[in-house]
Write an enzyme that holds these catalytic residues in place. Sequence first.
Site, PDB file in Angstrom:
ATOM      1  N   ASP A   1      15.974  21.492  41.368  1.00 44.55           N
ATOM      2  CA  ASP A   1      14.235  20.225  42.172  1.00 44.55           C
ATOM      3  C   ASP A   1      15.182  20.131  43.365  1.00 44.55           C
ATOM      4  OD1 ASP A   1      12.413  21.423  40.154  1.00 44.55           O
ATOM      5  OD2 ASP A   1      12.464  20.019  39.202  1.00 44.55           O
TER       6      ASP A   1
ATOM      7  N   LYS B   1       7.589  13.797  42.568  1.00 41.71           N
ATOM      8  CA  LYS B   1       6.912  14.697  42.427  1.00 41.71           C
ATOM      9  C   LYS B   1       5.798  15.543  41.522  1.00 41.71           C
ATOM     10  CE  LYS B   1       9.494  18.250  39.493  1.00 41.71           C
ATOM     11  NZ  LYS B   1       9.313  18.578  39.251  1.00 41.71           N
TER      12      LYS B   1
END
Length: 286
Positions: free
Chosen positions: A138, A13
Amino acid sequence: MMNDTTFWPAPAKLNLFLYINGRREDGYHELQTLFQFLDVGDTLAITPNQTGTISLSPAMEGVKEDDNLIVKAAKALQAHTGCPYGAHIDIDKRLPMGGGLGGGSSDAATTLVALNHLWQTQVSADELAALGLRLGADVPIFIHGQAALAEGVGEKFTPVLPEEKVYLVVKPDVSISTAAIFTHPQLQRNTPKRTVSELMGQKYENDCEKIARKQFPEVDKAVSWLLEYAPSRMTGTGACVFAEFDTAQDAQATLDIMPNWLTGFVARGLNRSPLLDALQQQTVSQ
């Protein structure tokens, strides 16, 4: 499905922006950040079995197996569901540790999503995300699987559709722990909260970058070099830095002249995680 090996992506990401709005009493930080996935990441080969044990290979240097987020995620799902099954997981590790690309969190999320399917434990995505949040802030976004503005400590999502650009991602020869940045006394923690339209409509920045560049000269050098070629900034708490390009050819041309003190790769931003596509394919093929 037992003893059959299937392959699952654990994508990287980027934090296209990251703003820190304050510090909570529990030590966590309130933030606003824009997550987008990349078409590059780790791959997990997962073989479920009936032994009840979780095993992982190859071993990761400096990380005990029981401390690995993949093993923790598998055991968390076992404990949550009372599942008697086990699994062996082989990881093809491409994402650097301490790079700000979410590699460990993505591995954990893929483990939860894949084993929930393979073990047929039927835990909802929201429950999986709650399990994942205990492993790392996350992890839920990787389970969520859609590009999103994340708020709170990173668990509140607003789906958005940022442009899917081509990125050159580079890593200087340094790893940065999240704690090293978030505990720094000079970290900016008072960026005002803004609406989605305000955030999406202005120049993207990262509140962690100033401290990282100050504390780690390698990061400062990487940002300075990339800025010569395209808009560039750090992702997460570093150490990776990325530049935005309109074409893969332009990104590759810059990668080709990258100095040898950096490593890097070209990737495309994705607003839908490849993990969701893999889950859908596995579901259809059953």
